[in-house]
Structure formats: structure tokens, C-alpha cells
Design an enzyme around this catalytic site. Structure first.
Site, mmCIF file in Angstrom:
data_model
loop_
_atom_site.group_PDB
_atom_site.id
_atom_site.type_symbol
_atom_site.label_atom_id
_atom_site.label_comp_id
_atom_site.label_asym_id
_atom_site.label_seq_id
_atom_site.Cartn_x
_atom_site.Cartn_y
_atom_site.Cartn_z
ATOM 1 C CG ASP A 133 -1.961 1.126 1.172
ATOM 2 O OD1 ASP A 133 -2.101 1.753 0.099
ATOM 3 O OD2 ASP A 133 -2.625 1.353 2.186
ATOM 4 C CG ASP A 181 -3.431 4.209 -4.113
ATOM 5 O OD1 ASP A 181 -2.560 3.831 -3.325
ATOM 6 O OD2 ASP A 181 -4.631 3.900 -3.998
#
Length: 454
Positions: free
Chosen positions: A118, A327
């Protein structure tokens, strides 16, 4: 970059705290394999993307909650009241519904852990036994009692104070609580432990790291045992190891090829799989949302026409709202509603195709495939679509078709891999980055990308 590139390398170079490459805790480079959370499930590309899109909706709600706390007022229709109205004393990070898994080991002797990657959060954590409340996971729960190197961090430990919600358990043990925007929460003891990463070349990296040993965990942990945060704050793997550069190359979901993650000095060989020129754009930072990797997007082109979207539509505001982040954990690329509407309008005008029934900015934009194409004997036939270009400061990303279009032959439609962010911010999702080598350079504060064969 020319339209129709078979691969695109995105190099993301980011260093939250990289005083110099010599200060890195890693002497060389580490290359580890990444696998998609739905790998091996024998699903078609449309089904894989449908599942990823559902996770993107939860991720979008979580990102909107984060950015909304910086001052943005827009609300995402898929977000719960809890997500939209989180009190300002509660830190909110994106959701635990992530896309890529890295296999590693923790402890002495090593115990296998499958952790979700992440770039939008910082904490490194895994579920720990004994577990008061644990989520389903593919591996046995990490047992600190079976490790000779496990050591709870003292309350005055170097990272304990960096956890916003930390406490002190008698006699002198740091505890933590970490919240994600979808409601996922992990709580437990903050400790130090040996982490082992095995490179695809067989080399082994064994390093001490601070991590959350979660004995009470609620929410969602999609096919993982924990999360490895690659954000910019002190708790992340990037910061703890003083990594100056890290890079990934994400392969298409149904390709059968493993994605790769590289970190370390990355002095040589980073662009070895590149098939086109390397482009570079600056990384930006937000004091309000310091975890994220922001870039400066200046505009979009559909077909041969640059859209009349003001550059201010992508600007990172002083209060932390707006901006464009890159992301790894979001599948679809998310755009503010007004921007997305302009992009969809341009595609509809140039495609000259009707929307499918139920198609909307909220639920995904799909167009009906003409009858002539439906009767085509080959299911691989494709309706010609306009090119899509993302213009960044100093760099233009001319996308391969498969990075922004889904051809769903079974349902006789084609869909754009874009969605409404629900606020004033934008997110460059991982579908748009596939077959790219992405490198973050935390010393140069740049993001570079080039076409590549991962």
C-alpha cells in the site's frame, strides 16, 4: 510517446526521509515478486476488473474521507456516513481492500506472511496470535511467542510516538490503534522483529523493522495477513529502511506474469525492461496528507483534442484537498465528477456509440458495441477508440488501449476504466499503470515513467 505502446514503465522515486543513498539500510537492490489478490482464480479479464472496480469504490470512499478532512467538501455517494463524517481527532487512511500481495517472512525462525502492498498508508502490520479478533487470512497467524527475535517496543521507543493513537501498557510496552477509511482497524502491540524478503534472484534480505502486532482487527483484509505501508511517513518500510528509490512494474491481471517490486539504491538496471523513453515529473507533498505521493497533472487529451479542463481542477490545495496521487492500491483511475463528465462526453462524441442501460458516472461508464462488431467471428476484435493522454508537468503519458478500456465481448460493450473520485482529488490507479516500470525517488523528489515489458 506513441499510441499503442505494448508496455509502459512507470518509475516512482520517492523518499520520505532519504538523507542520502549511503544512509539506506540496504546495501544493494532487492527485487521481489508481487501477485494480484485474485491471481489463480481462473477468472476472465472482465470479471477480474469487475471485482477490482468494486474494491476501487471502497477505496475511493476512503480516499475521499482522507482528502475531505483536508478541507474538501464533496461527498462520494458510495461512502457511509461514518466514512464521510469521521471526527477530526481520528486519523483516516485508505481502505484495506488492496490489490497486490508481497510474500515475506517474519521472526526467527521465519514465519510466512502474505502482506498487501500500500503506497497510500504507512504502518507495517500483521495479525498476531493469540488473536482476540482476527480476519480471515491465507497463512497461519504470526505467533510472536515462537520467535526468538520478537521484542515489544518500549513506550519511549523511536517509533512509538509517531503513531498518532498509541498508548503504554504496563510495565513499558507501546500499543497502537490504526484506522483505515473503510472502517478497517488494527490494534495491538507495537514491536520490533526481523523481516525477511527473498529476491527473485534468490538473495535474502533480513532486516529489523518496527511493526504492529495486531491482536484485535476488524474490517477487511483482502487475501492478506497484513499490510506493508510504502507511504512517506516514519512508520513505513520506505522510511524505516531509508530507501531512496523504489520501483514497481505491474502486469495485467490476467496475463499470468508476476509483477515486480524493486527497492534499494537502484543505481543500475532499473530500466532494463523499458521499451521506450523515460519521462520524469516532480513529486509533490501535502503537509495535511503527508503519506501520499502527489504529482502535478496539467490536463487530458482524448483523441486529437486537448480537453478544456482548467489546470486548477487538478491542483493540490493548501488545506490538503484536491491534488492527484499515484496509488498502487486503487484499480480504477479516479477523477473529480466534473472532470470525468468532460472526459466521458469527449469519448461519446468521438465513439458515436450509445451508453449501455444503467451506465452512469457512479457505477461505471460503458458503451454498446455496434451490431457489426457483435457478429464478428473473433472475440478478440476491438472497436477503435480515441487515444487517452495524461499530461503531467514535463511528461506526457500516452496510454495503451488496455490500460483505460475494457472490451467485454460477452456483454457486447466496452467500458472506460475511470470512475468518480467523489471529491476534488484524483487518483492514478494501477490499471492505468500496468506494464509500466514505476520508480519513486525520494531524494530527487521525482516520478519517472517509460514503456516496458515487465
Amino acid at each position: 510517446m506513441q499510441q499503442g505502446l505494448a508496455a509502459l514503465v512507470v518509475l516512482l522515486v520517492a523518499s520520505a526521509a532519504c538523507p542520502s543513498p549511503a544512509a539506506s539500510a540496504i546495501a544493494g537492490d532487492v527485487r521481489v515478486a508481487l501477485r494480484h489478490v485474485d491471481a489463480g482464480k481462473q477468472l476472465s479479464r472482465p470479471e477480474l476488473i469487475r471485482r477490482a472496480a468494486q474494491r476501487s469504490k471502497a477505496r475511493a470512499a476512503a480516499l475521499s474521507a482522507v482528502r475531505g478532512r483536508g478541507g474538501g467538501s464533496a461527498r462520494f455517494s458510495g461512502a457511509s456516513e461514518k466514512q464521510q463524517q469521521a471526527p477530526r481527532g481520528t486519523p483516516v487512511r485508505p481502505s484495506g481492500d488492496l490489490e497486490y500481495v508481497v510474500d515475506l517472512a517474519i521472526g526467527t525462525p521465519p514465519q510466512r506472511v502474505s502482506a498487501l502492498l500500500d503506497t497510500g498508508s504507512d504502518l507495517i502490520w500483521t495479525q498476531c496470535a493469540p488473536c482476540t479478533s482476527c480476519l480471515a487470512q491465507p497463512d497461519p497467524v504470526f505467533a510472536p511467542a515462537q520467535s526468538a527475535s520478537y521484542e515489544p517496543m518500549r513506550c519511549a521507543g523511536p517509533l512509538c510516538a509517531d503513531i498518532l493513537h498509541h498508548g503504554c501498557l504496563r510495565p513499558d510496552t507501546c500499543t497502537y490503534r490504526y484506522n483505515y477509511g473503510d472502517g478497517t482497524t488494527t490494534m495491538g502491540v507495537y514491536a520490533t522483529e526481523r523481516f525477511t524478503f527473498t529476491s527473485s534472484s534468490g538473495d535474502v534480505l533480513n532486516v529489523p523493522l518496527g511493526f504492529g502486532c495486531g491482536s484485535m482487527n476488524v474490517g477487511s483484509l483482502n487475501n492478506g495477513s497484513g499490510i506493508v505501508g510504502f507511504g512517506r511517513n516514519p512508520l513505513s518500510l520506505v522510511s524505516q529502511l531509508n530507501i531512496c528509490r523504489f520501483s514497481y512494474c505491474l502486469t495485467p491481471y490476467a496475463s499470468g506474469r508476476r509483477s515486480t517490486l524493486l527497492f534499494g539504491s537502484l543505481a543500475d538496471g532499473v530500466y532494463g525492461d523499458a521499451t521506450g523513453p523515460v519521462q520524469t515529473t516532480p513529486l509533490l507533498q501535502s503537509p495535511q496528507n503527508p503519506t501520499f505521493y502527489y504529482v502535478h497533472l496539467t490536463g487530458l487529451t482524448v483523441g486529437a483534442r486537448r480537453l478544456r479542463i482548467p489546470e486548477s481542477a487538478f491542483a493540490l490545495q493548501p488545506d490538503g484537498s484536491g491534488g492527484v496521487i499515484v496509488d498502487s492500491g486503487t484499480a480504477l483511475t479516479l477523477l473529480p465528477g466534473a472532470v470525468l463528465a468532460e472526459v466521458v462526453r469527449a469519448f461519446r462524441v468521438q465513439l458515436r456509440l450509445p451508453f449501455t442501460n444503467g451506465s452512469s458516472l457512479d457505477d461505471g461508464v460503458c458503451f454498446m458495441v455496434p451490431e457489426a462488431w457483435r457478429r464478428a467471428s473473433s472475440t478478440t476484435s476491438q472497436v477503435p477508440v480515441p487515444r487517452l493522454v495524461f499530461h503531467f508537468q514535463g511528461a506526457d503519458l500516452d496510454l495503451p488501449r488496455r490500460n483505460y478500456v475494457l472490451d467485454d465481448h460477452r456483454r457486447s460493450r466496452l467500458c472506460l476504466l475511470l470512475a468518480d473520485s467523489g471529491d476534488d482529488g484524483s487518483t492514478i490507479g494501477n490499471l492505468l499503470q500496468q506494464d509500466m516500470r514505476v520508480l519513486y525517488d525520494l531524494q530527487a523528489e521525482t516520478l519517472s515513467f517509460a514503456p516496458a515489458q515487465c
